[in-house]
Design a protein around this motif. Structure first.
Motif, PDB file in Angstrom:
ATOM      1  N   LEU A  27       0.827  -1.212   0.000  1.00 45.06           N
ATOM      2  CA  LEU A  27       0.000   0.000   0.000  1.00 45.06           C
ATOM      3  C   LEU A  27       0.859   1.259   0.000  1.00 45.06           C
ATOM      4  CD1 LEU A  27      -2.831  -0.967   2.525  1.00 45.06           C
ATOM      5  CD2 LEU A  27      -3.020  -0.793   0.042  1.00 45.06           C
ATOM      6  N   HIS A  28       1.955   1.234   0.738  1.00 47.70           N
ATOM      7  CA  HIS A  28       2.831   2.410   0.793  1.00 47.70           C
ATOM      8  C   HIS A  28       3.597   2.603  -0.512  1.00 47.70           C
ATOM      9  CE1 HIS A  28       2.907   4.126   5.006  1.00 47.70           C
ATOM     10  NE2 HIS A  28       1.951   3.215   5.041  1.00 47.70           N
ATOM     11  N   THR A  29       3.610   1.578  -1.356  1.00 43.36           N
ATOM     12  CA  THR A  29       4.185   1.720  -2.694  1.00 43.36           C
ATOM     13  C   THR A  29       3.135   2.230  -3.674  1.00 43.36           C
ATOM     14  OG1 THR A  29       5.750  -0.077  -2.278  1.00 43.36           O
ATOM     15  CG2 THR A  29       5.345   0.509  -4.573  1.00 43.36           C
ATOM     16  N   GLU A  30       1.951   1.615  -3.643  1.00 44.27           N
ATOM     17  CA  GLU A  30       0.889   1.970  -4.582  1.00 44.27           C
ATOM     18  C   GLU A  30       0.294   3.352  -4.303  1.00 44.27           C
ATOM     19  OE1 GLU A  30      -0.259   0.092  -7.290  1.00 44.27           O
ATOM     20  OE2 GLU A  30       1.615  -0.982  -6.847  1.00 44.27           O
ATOM     21  N   PHE A  31       0.231   3.740  -3.025  1.00 38.44           N
ATOM     22  CA  PHE A  31      -0.360   5.027  -2.642  1.00 38.44           C
ATOM     23  C   PHE A  31       0.689   5.905  -1.963  1.00 38.44           C
ATOM     24  CE2 PHE A  31      -3.891   1.937  -2.508  1.00 38.44           C
ATOM     25  CZ  PHE A  31      -4.745   2.511  -3.440  1.00 38.44           C
ATOM     26  N   TYR A  39      -0.100   9.539  -1.079  1.00 31.07           N
ATOM     27  CA  TYR A  39      -1.149   9.839  -0.096  1.00 31.07           C
ATOM     28  C   TYR A  39      -0.511  10.135   1.263  1.00 31.07           C
ATOM     29  CZ  TYR A  39      -4.738   7.878  -3.230  1.00 31.07           C
ATOM     30  OH  TYR A  39      -5.585   7.628  -4.280  1.00 31.07           O
ATOM     31  N   LYS A  40      -1.133  11.038   2.014  1.00 31.76           N
ATOM     32  CA  LYS A  40      -0.650  11.293   3.374  1.00 31.76           C
ATOM     33  C   LYS A  40      -0.777  10.042   4.236  1.00 31.76           C
ATOM     34  CE  LYS A  40      -1.381  16.282   3.814  1.00 31.76           C
ATOM     35  NZ  LYS A  40      -2.067  17.352   4.601  1.00 31.76           N
ATOM     36  N   LEU A  41      -1.869   9.303   4.026  1.00 36.33           N
ATOM     37  CA  LEU A  41      -2.106   8.067   4.764  1.00 36.33           C
ATOM     38  C   LEU A  41      -2.418   6.952   3.760  1.00 36.33           C
ATOM     39  CD1 LEU A  41      -4.345   9.362   7.699  1.00 36.33           C
ATOM     40  CD2 LEU A  41      -1.970   8.625   7.845  1.00 36.33           C
ATOM     41  N   PRO A  42      -1.414   6.194   3.342  1.00 37.02           N
ATOM     42  CA  PRO A  42      -1.681   5.110   2.386  1.00 37.02           C
ATOM     43  C   PRO A  42      -2.720   4.115   2.899  1.00 37.02           C
ATOM     44  CG  PRO A  42       0.656   5.577   2.471  1.00 37.02           C
ATOM     45  CD  PRO A  42       0.024   6.381   3.575  1.00 37.02           C
ATOM     46  N   HIS A  43      -2.710   3.835   4.200  1.00 36.28           N
ATOM     47  CA  HIS A  43      -3.795   3.021   4.774  1.00 36.28           C
ATOM     48  C   HIS A  43      -4.700   3.925   5.577  1.00 36.28           C
ATOM     49  CE1 HIS A  43      -6.193   0.126   6.900  1.00 36.28           C
ATOM     50  NE2 HIS A  43      -5.610  -0.882   6.270  1.00 36.28           N
ATOM     51  N   GLY A  44      -4.244   4.368   6.732  1.00 34.68           N
ATOM     52  CA  GLY A  44      -5.000   5.337   7.526  1.00 34.68           C
ATOM     53  C   GLY A  44      -5.901   4.753   8.577  1.00 34.68           C
ATOM     54  N   ASN A  45      -6.274   3.470   8.441  1.00 36.03           N
ATOM     55  CA  ASN A  45      -7.228   2.905   9.395  1.00 36.03           C
ATOM     56  C   ASN A  45      -6.863   1.461   9.754  1.00 36.03           C
ATOM     57  OD1 ASN A  45      -9.487   3.419  11.007  1.00 36.03           O
ATOM     58  ND2 ASN A  45     -10.895   2.508   9.541  1.00 36.03           N
ATOM     59  N   GLU A  92       0.831  12.252  17.423  1.00 36.04           N
ATOM     60  CA  GLU A  92       0.980  13.524  16.705  1.00 36.04           C
ATOM     61  C   GLU A  92      -0.343  14.100  16.254  1.00 36.04           C
ATOM     62  OE1 GLU A  92       1.985  10.155  13.772  1.00 36.04           O
ATOM     63  OE2 GLU A  92       2.261  10.626  15.887  1.00 36.04           O
ATOM     64  N   GLY A  93      -1.432  13.334  16.430  1.00 35.80           N
ATOM     65  CA  GLY A  93      -2.765  13.842  16.124  1.00 35.80           C
ATOM     66  C   GLY A  93      -2.937  14.210  14.674  1.00 35.80           C
ATOM     67  N   HIS A  94      -3.252  15.490  14.406  1.00 34.25           N
ATOM     68  CA  HIS A  94      -3.569  15.933  13.050  1.00 34.25           C
ATOM     69  C   HIS A  94      -2.328  16.111  12.174  1.00 34.25           C
ATOM     70  CE1 HIS A  94      -7.886  16.592  13.651  1.00 34.25           C
ATOM     71  NE2 HIS A  94      -7.557  16.964  14.883  1.00 34.25           N
ATOM     72  N   GLN A  95      -1.142  16.026  12.737  1.00 29.30           N
ATOM     73  CA  GLN A  95       0.082  16.143  11.936  1.00 29.30           C
ATOM     74  C   GLN A  95       0.377  14.795  11.283  1.00 29.30           C
ATOM     75  OE1 GLN A  95       1.462  19.195  11.596  1.00 29.30           O
ATOM     76  NE2 GLN A  95      -0.225  19.877  12.899  1.00 29.30           N
ATOM     77  N   ILE A  96      -0.548  14.355  10.463  1.00 33.12           N
ATOM     78  CA  ILE A  96      -0.479  12.999   9.931  1.00 33.12           C
ATOM     79  C   ILE A  96       0.625  12.860   8.877  1.00 33.12           C
ATOM     80  CG2 ILE A  96      -2.862  12.385  10.408  1.00 33.12           C
ATOM     81  CD1 ILE A  96      -3.567  13.170   7.570  1.00 33.12           C
ATOM     82  N   SER A  97       1.157  11.661   8.795  1.00 30.88           N
ATOM     83  CA  SER A  97       2.194  11.332   7.823  1.00 30.88           C
ATOM     84  C   SER A  97       2.224   9.818   7.666  1.00 30.88           C
ATOM     85  CB  SER A  97       3.563  11.846   8.291  1.00 30.88           C
ATOM     86  OG  SER A  97       3.976  11.116   9.440  1.00 30.88           O
ATOM     87  N   HIS A  98       3.155   9.338   6.861  1.00 33.03           N
ATOM     88  CA  HIS A  98       3.295   7.891   6.707  1.00 33.03           C
ATOM     89  C   HIS A  98       3.612   7.219   8.044  1.00 33.03           C
ATOM     90  CE1 HIS A  98       4.033   7.640   2.071  1.00 33.03           C
ATOM     91  NE2 HIS A  98       3.001   8.400   2.379  1.00 33.03           N
ATOM     92  N   LYS A  99       4.243   7.957   8.942  1.00 35.71           N
ATOM     93  CA  LYS A  99       4.591   7.379  10.241  1.00 35.71           C
ATOM     94  C   LYS A  99       3.370   7.195  11.146  1.00 35.71           C
ATOM     95  CE  LYS A  99       9.505   8.282  10.658  1.00 35.71           C
ATOM     96  NZ  LYS A  99      10.589   8.737  11.566  1.00 35.71           N
ATOM     97  N   SER A 100       2.244   7.816  10.778  1.00 32.86           N
ATOM     98  CA  SER A 100       1.006   7.540  11.505  1.00 32.86           C
ATOM     99  C   SER A 100       0.552   6.111  11.220  1.00 32.86           C
ATOM    100  CB  SER A 100      -0.085   8.534  11.091  1.00 32.86           C
ATOM    101  OG  SER A 100       0.328   9.869  11.320  1.00 32.86           O
ATOM    102  N   ASP A 101       0.778   5.642  10.011  1.00 36.39           N
ATOM    103  CA  ASP A 101       0.508   4.246   9.677  1.00 36.39           C
ATOM    104  C   ASP A 101       1.451   3.310  10.430  1.00 36.39           C
ATOM    105  OD1 ASP A 101      -1.715   4.290   8.050  1.00 36.39           O
ATOM    106  OD2 ASP A 101      -0.620   4.193   6.161  1.00 36.39           O
ATOM    107  N   VAL A 102       2.696   3.755  10.628  1.00 35.68           N
ATOM    108  CA  VAL A 102       3.668   2.947  11.380  1.00 35.68           C
ATOM    109  C   VAL A 102       3.178   2.742  12.813  1.00 35.68           C
ATOM    110  CG1 VAL A 102       6.040   2.819  12.237  1.00 35.68           C
ATOM    111  CG2 VAL A 102       5.596   3.727   9.951  1.00 35.68           C
ATOM    112  N   TYR A 103       2.620   3.802  13.398  1.00 37.88           N
ATOM    113  CA  TYR A 103       2.068   3.699  14.754  1.00 37.88           C
ATOM    114  C   TYR A 103       0.961   2.636  14.799  1.00 37.88           C
ATOM    115  CZ  TYR A 103      -0.519   5.018  18.974  1.00 37.88           C
ATOM    116  OH  TYR A 103      -1.177   4.994  20.199  1.00 37.88           O
ATOM    117  N   CYS A 104       0.088   2.657  13.805  1.00 43.34           N
ATOM    118  CA  CYS A 104      -0.998   1.670  13.748  1.00 43.34           C
ATOM    119  C   CYS A 104      -0.450   0.253  13.626  1.00 43.34           C
ATOM    120  CB  CYS A 104      -1.921   1.968  12.567  1.00 43.34           C
ATOM    121  SG  CYS A 104      -2.719   3.585  12.626  1.00 43.34           S
ATOM    122  N   LEU A 105       0.589   0.087  12.811  1.00 42.32           N
ATOM    123  CA  LEU A 105       1.224  -1.224  12.673  1.00 42.32           C
ATOM    124  C   LEU A 105       1.802  -1.675  14.010  1.00 42.32           C
ATOM    125  CD1 LEU A 105       2.334  -3.587  10.986  1.00 42.32           C
ATOM    126  CD2 LEU A 105       4.319  -2.151  10.435  1.00 42.32           C
TER     127      LEU A 105
END
Length: 643
Positions: A468-472, A475-481, A522-535
């Motif tokens: 997903l991080h390759t295909e998107f 995007y700010k959030l390739p997955h996001g959820n 980081e709340g609203h300061q979203i980035s690819h690392k927000s997905d890392v947190y979810c992982l």
């Protein structure tokens, strides 16, 4: 000089011509259009096929595909001809010339007589002929050579006699529906591990249910009053008059009447007891549900049957004016199929399907709908709120999702677009979600969550996230959820990621706050690392077996897995927070779990600069070698047929 002997030219030409004629069958085959027309001519009431089934035209032409014909590239792979009033003698010999044919769906037509010779189609994977008037007995060895068969629906016909014993020897059979017939034999052993769905209800079956089939539950056998055994709660016993002596009571009319009266009282007592238990259980369950709803909805599986009115309100109501563009990917239709590899269906099939409520998550409510005619169960998600993206932009996003091809990603199948309502349709994961398996199911499936399985799941999630991080990537959030409720599992415990890439659709709306990536420190300061947190949260949840409080909006309930593991890592006591159900399985296993805990802790670092990147997190996960897998994987080559 001797004269050169000349070979007569006519015999040479004739011989060459014969050779060519002999080789022709090896290089020339009858076209699929000719085969299908031959098949059609064996049927009756085929007016519905006349417009598109035209000899000389390719059945797989994307601009005008033949009605009810499924294709992969230019090869016919399936026939989906149901609810058409078709009758006649099915020409199986003609169909045998379709080398790529894997699925036949002729449900709810008017076919009658003995079952056709479908057993000649040895490569068939799915056969749906329910709702016809087929009758008679099926030979014991009918299915012996159909070893690739996975889904078989013979329900609601007039079949009788013995259930074919060869069904118990099909190594890849997943679904078997024989309900609503007149089978009158004993239940044959159907013990293959691949079989997950069985329905033998509404027949005339007799005798004891084989012990290995208790896992299918009572519903699979109801409507067969002469069956006994554990699943139906009836104890098997010998006939009272069987001995003719030895103390057995003779079956006189008086004794039979007395026995019948006693059985009635016993049944009444059992029913009264069950009724009381049900009332008490429902009372407690309702109280518990109220408490649960006060926390937060976690997309957990709520298996609740939708009544006809409720279903009408949930799907039908807002789609009454919609026209089904069945099998169409046209931009002009309200319902658009963006991925045809799992079968073709339209809005009308969804509206008529039996459905269950799955839950009301952050992005919207979800429903499970069964489409038996194509052997597919789907999830219909009704998006709660989207931004003002126009239809063309929405269509582009949906098509991106439909084009994804990765064994750890569940691709989108279709969508329905209207200003007031938007539905997205994807395939249903047969094992349910990782959330349910970890925290809701304490049975056999949960027992399969050994260390090896958990490592496999984490590696699969990481692989899907990398894709997903390759295909998107833009995007700010390739997955996001990403969370455990959005990770579905196949029968082999391969994870499938869902609910991804919705950020462009919900940015600028209150729905954005419901995406789990927004719960990162980081709340609203979203980035690819927000997905890392979810992982990282998923890794900690899988290794510790604890329900993360981070999933709850107020974090009241569950365990703060980030703080708990961080403290354990700081104290060098990581082994103490490993799920007790896998702890102590061996030093090698525990060592790998400790490494995963450390990766999870690094992924959930509150300082974004110190948090691992997605690339580094995946690299470290892959460095962990798999431990031995102890449970047998039933059919690993069938995880994703589309690949």
């Amino acid at each position: 000089m001797a004269a050169v002997r000349r070979i007569p030219t006519f015999p040479l030409i004739f011989f060459s011509f014969c050779l060519i004629l002999q080789c022709l069958p090896l290089s020339i085959s009858v076209g699929d259009d000719v085969v299908l027309i031959e098949f059609k001519e064996s049927l009756q009431n085929t007016k519905g096929l006349d417009d598109t089934w035209v000899k000389g035209k390719s059945p797989c032409d994307k601009t005008r595909r033949w009605f009810g014909v499924l294709c992969h590239r230019k090869t016919v792979t399936g026939l989906r001809l149901y609810n058409m009033g078709l009758a006649g003698d099915i020409d199986v010999d003609a169909l045998s010339n379709l080398q790529g044919l894997r699925m036949i769906a002729l449900a709810n037509n008017s076919f009658s007589g003995p079952i056709p010779d479908f057993d000649k189609l040895r490569h068939l994977k799915s056969l749906f002929i329910q709702g016809n008037r087929f009758s008679g007995e099926i030979s014991a060895d009918y299915f012996a050579k159909m070893t690739g068969l996975r889904k078989l629906w013979l329900s609601h016909n007039g079949f009788s006699g013995n259930i074919p014993a060869s069904l118990g020897k099909l190594p890849r059979l997943v679904e078997l529906h024989l309900e609503g017939n007149g089978f009158s034999s004993a239940v044959p052993p159907l013990a293959q591990r691949s079989l997950t769905i069985l329905d033998l209800s509404g027949n005339k079956l007799q005798g004891e249910i084989p012990s290995g089939m208790a896992r299918f539950g009572a519903k699979a056998f109801e409507g067969n009053p002469e069956l006994c055994g554990e699943p139906v709660g009836r104890q098997c016993r010998e006939d009272l008059g069987k001995d003719g002596g030895g103390g057995a009571e003779a079956q006189t009319p008086e004794n039979a009447q007395r026995h019948s009266s006693g059985m009635r009282w016993l049944l009444l007592s059992i029913v009264a007891g069950l009724l009381l238990v049900a009332i008490l259980f429902n009372k407690n369950q309702n109280e518990e549900n109220v408490k649960t709803r006060r926390k937060d909805n976690l997309d957990e599986v709520l298996v609740v049957q939708i009544a006809s009115m409720a279903r009408s309100e949930s799907i039908n109501h807002s789609s009454r004016r919609s026209t089904s563009t069945e099998g169409s990917s046209s931009r002009g239709g309200d319902f658009v199929l963006v991925n045809e590899e799992r079968g073709m269906f339209g809005l009308s099939e969804l509206m008529m399907a039996s459905a269950e409520v799955l839950g009301n998550g952050g992005l919207g409510s979800a429903y499970k709908a069964a489409l038996p005619v194509i052997g597919l169960t789907v999830v219909v998600k009704r998006l709660k709120e989207t931004n003002k993206m126009n239809k063309d932009a929405f269509d582009a996003e949906m098509r991106k999702m439909g084009m994804l091809r990765h064994h750890n990603i569940l691709p989108l199948l279709a969508y329905h677009y209207r200003k007031q309502e938007k539905l997205v349709v994807s395939e249903f994961g047969p094992k349910g979600s990782l959330l349910y398996l970890l925290h809701g199911d304490r049975g056999t499936a949960h027992n399969d969550l050994k260390a090896a399985t958990r490592i496999k799941i984490i590696k699969g999630v990481a692989s899907g996230m990398e894709y997903l991080h390759t295909e998107f990537a833009t995007y700010k959030l390739p997955h996001g959820n990403l969370k455990s409720s959005n990770i579905l599992l196949t029968p082999t415990y391969e994870p499938l990621l869902t609910d991804y890439a919705f950020h462009p659709l919900v940015s600028g709306t209150p729905t954005l706050q419901c995406m789990f990536a927004l719960k990162a420190p980081e709340g609203h300061q979203i980035s690819h690392k927000s997905d890392v947190y979810c992982l990282g949260i998923v890794i900690l949840e899988v290794v510790t077996g604890k329900f993360p409080s981070q999933y709850l909006s107020n974090q009241k309930g569950g365990t703060d897995v980030v703080q708990w593991v961080r403290q354990a890592v700081a104290d060098g006591k990581e082994s103490e927070v490993i799920d007790p159900e896998i702890a102590g399985a061996g030093e090698d296993s525990d060592g790998k779990m400790v490494k995963l805990l450390q990766i999870g802790a690094a992924c959930t670092e509150s300082d974004v600069e110190k948090r691992l990147s997605m690339k580094e997190a995946i690299k470290r996960i892959r460095e962990i070698q798999d431990v031995e897998v102890f449970h047998e994987l039933p059919f690993p080559d069938e995880i994703r047929e589309a690949e």
